[in-house]
Write a protein that holds these residues in place. Structure first.
Motif, PDB file in Angstrom:
ATOM      1  N   ALA A 154       0.849  -1.199   0.000  1.00  0.00           N
ATOM      2  CA  ALA A 154       0.000   0.000   0.000  1.00  0.00           C
ATOM      3  C   ALA A 154       0.878   1.240   0.000  1.00  0.00           C
ATOM      4  O   ALA A 154       2.008   1.229   0.501  1.00  0.00           O
ATOM      5  CB  ALA A 154      -0.921   0.010   1.214  1.00  0.00           C
ATOM      6  N   GLY A 155       0.343   2.313  -0.562  1.00  0.00           N
ATOM      7  CA  GLY A 155       1.006   3.602  -0.556  1.00  0.00           C
ATOM      8  C   GLY A 155       0.409   4.512   0.496  1.00  0.00           C
ATOM      9  O   GLY A 155      -0.014   4.073   1.564  1.00  0.00           O
ATOM     10  N   HIS A 156       0.306   5.797   0.167  1.00  0.00           N
ATOM     11  CA  HIS A 156      -0.111   6.816   1.135  1.00  0.00           C
ATOM     12  C   HIS A 156      -1.585   6.707   1.503  1.00  0.00           C
ATOM     13  O   HIS A 156      -1.969   7.007   2.634  1.00  0.00           O
ATOM     14  CB  HIS A 156       0.177   8.197   0.532  1.00  0.00           C
ATOM     15  N   PHE A 157      -2.426   6.272   0.561  1.00  0.00           N
ATOM     16  CA  PHE A 157      -3.872   6.317   0.776  1.00  0.00           C
ATOM     17  C   PHE A 157      -4.459   5.027   1.340  1.00  0.00           C
ATOM     18  O   PHE A 157      -5.679   4.894   1.454  1.00  0.00           O
ATOM     19  CB  PHE A 157      -4.581   6.713  -0.525  1.00  0.00           C
ATOM     20  N   LEU A 158      -3.632   4.073   1.666  1.00  0.00           N
ATOM     21  CA  LEU A 158      -4.003   2.912   2.466  1.00  0.00           C
ATOM     22  C   LEU A 158      -5.297   2.247   2.016  1.00  0.00           C
ATOM     23  O   LEU A 158      -5.342   1.640   0.958  1.00  0.00           O
ATOM     24  CB  LEU A 158      -4.073   3.323   3.948  1.00  0.00           C
ATOM     25  N   ASP A 159      -6.387   2.339   2.807  1.00  0.00           N
ATOM     26  CA  ASP A 159      -7.579   1.545   2.545  1.00  0.00           C
ATOM     27  C   ASP A 159      -8.352   1.967   1.302  1.00  0.00           C
ATOM     28  O   ASP A 159      -9.310   1.302   0.911  1.00  0.00           O
ATOM     29  CB  ASP A 159      -8.511   1.505   3.767  1.00  0.00           C
TER      30      ASP A 159
END
Length: 294
Positions: free
Chosen positions: A249-254
């Motif tokens: 996952a990157g910065h925006f997660l879910d």
């Protein structure tokens, strides 16, 4: 699910649009703090796994979303202002838990440093105390576009950097939202970034060391901007903290993919509720809604 909405007067200075998602079976309430340029819609995915367990409070900052019509915008709001707004809302809704995303972590941690007695624990996601090289490059480019009030370029910048792992539909919603903001919103973010980049320290580590609330820091494995490595700077500084990394996952997660959503649900509920009460019996929702958080 339809929330109860209200506009809350904060010290006769700001009026804040709030959304209260009541759960008749819940004994506890959690308040969510979104990032810069974001609205309550940014937590659409998170709400799905929190609401079965909590009453959930969302709100728009005075300069954003449905709070905008109720406020004058003659000066930017400081991070201290945002922390004080959060403290007032914690008391108003008698919140027991807190979850922040990205730049919302600044206001959240400043508020927690004032020891709000009601808050039992808090999750700080996609945040870092360090401005690393990718983040400094991103912020420098953002300042240029924000100063020019060039919403189109700001939208493309976000989607190509911190939003690079978002699904294409989310990217389209993000760009549509960011490119159509009011002038004062771009100037608000410009002021925020300028303050961060020209301060001696991004988030006052010595001041935040006084936080006594148990904290969980959650970061994405591939987030180069608020990385799992950089968040470890809080280790040994904040007494009661844990760390979790969301795989792939990157910065925006879910918001990024179903497995990240499932991981976030398990990690957050495991911390907020304790392993015995957390459940994995809910299916991820796959319909996409407008969401933006920076």
């Amino acid at each position: 699910m339809k929330p109860a909405t209200a506009v809350i007067d904060i010290n006769r200075t700001y009026k804040v649009h709030t959304e209260f998602y009541a759960n008749p079976a819940a004994r506890k309430t959690i308040i969510l703090v979104n990032g810069s340029l974001a609205t309550t819609a940014s937590f659409a995915q998170t709400l799905r796994y929190l609401h079965p367990h909590f009453n959930v409070v969302l709100y728009d900052q005075p300069y954003a979303g449905q709070s905008k019509p109720h406020n004058s915008h003659n000066r930017p709001i400081s991070k201290e202002d945002e922390a004080n707004i959060l403290l007032e809302l914690i008391e108003h809704f008698q919140a027991n838990h807190l979850l922040s995303f990205s730049w919302g972590g600044v206001a959240a941690m400043l508020a927690l440093a004032q020891h709000p007695a009601r808050i039992e624990n808090a999750v700080i996601s996609s945040f870092s105390p360090r401005l690393n090289r990718p983040m400094l490059d991103y912020l420098g480019n953002a300042l240029t576009h924000l100063h020019a009030v060039d919403g189109d370029s700001v939208g493309h910048l976000i989607n190509n950097t911190i939003g690079q792992y978002l699904p294409s539909l989310f990217k389209r919603y993000n760009h549509r939202h960011i490119s159509s903001l009011d002038t004062h919103e771009y100037l608000q973010m410009h002021s925020h970034i300028s303050q961060v980049m020209h301060s001696d320290t991004h988030c006052q580590l010595e001041h935040l060391a006084t936080i006594e609330t148990p904290l969980l820091f959650v970061n994405g494995e591939h987030d180069a901007y608020t990385s799992p490595e950089d968040i470890r700077l809080f280790e040994g500084t904040i007494k009661r903290c844990q760390f979790a990394t969301i795989d792939n996952a990157g910065h925006f997660l879910d918001m990024e993919h179903k497995n990240a959503w499932l991981q976030c649900r398990a990690v957050l509920l495991g911390f907020l509720l304790g392993p015995a009460r957390a459940t994995t019996g809910y299916r991820a929702q796959t319909d996409l809604q407008h969401a933006i958080a920076v």
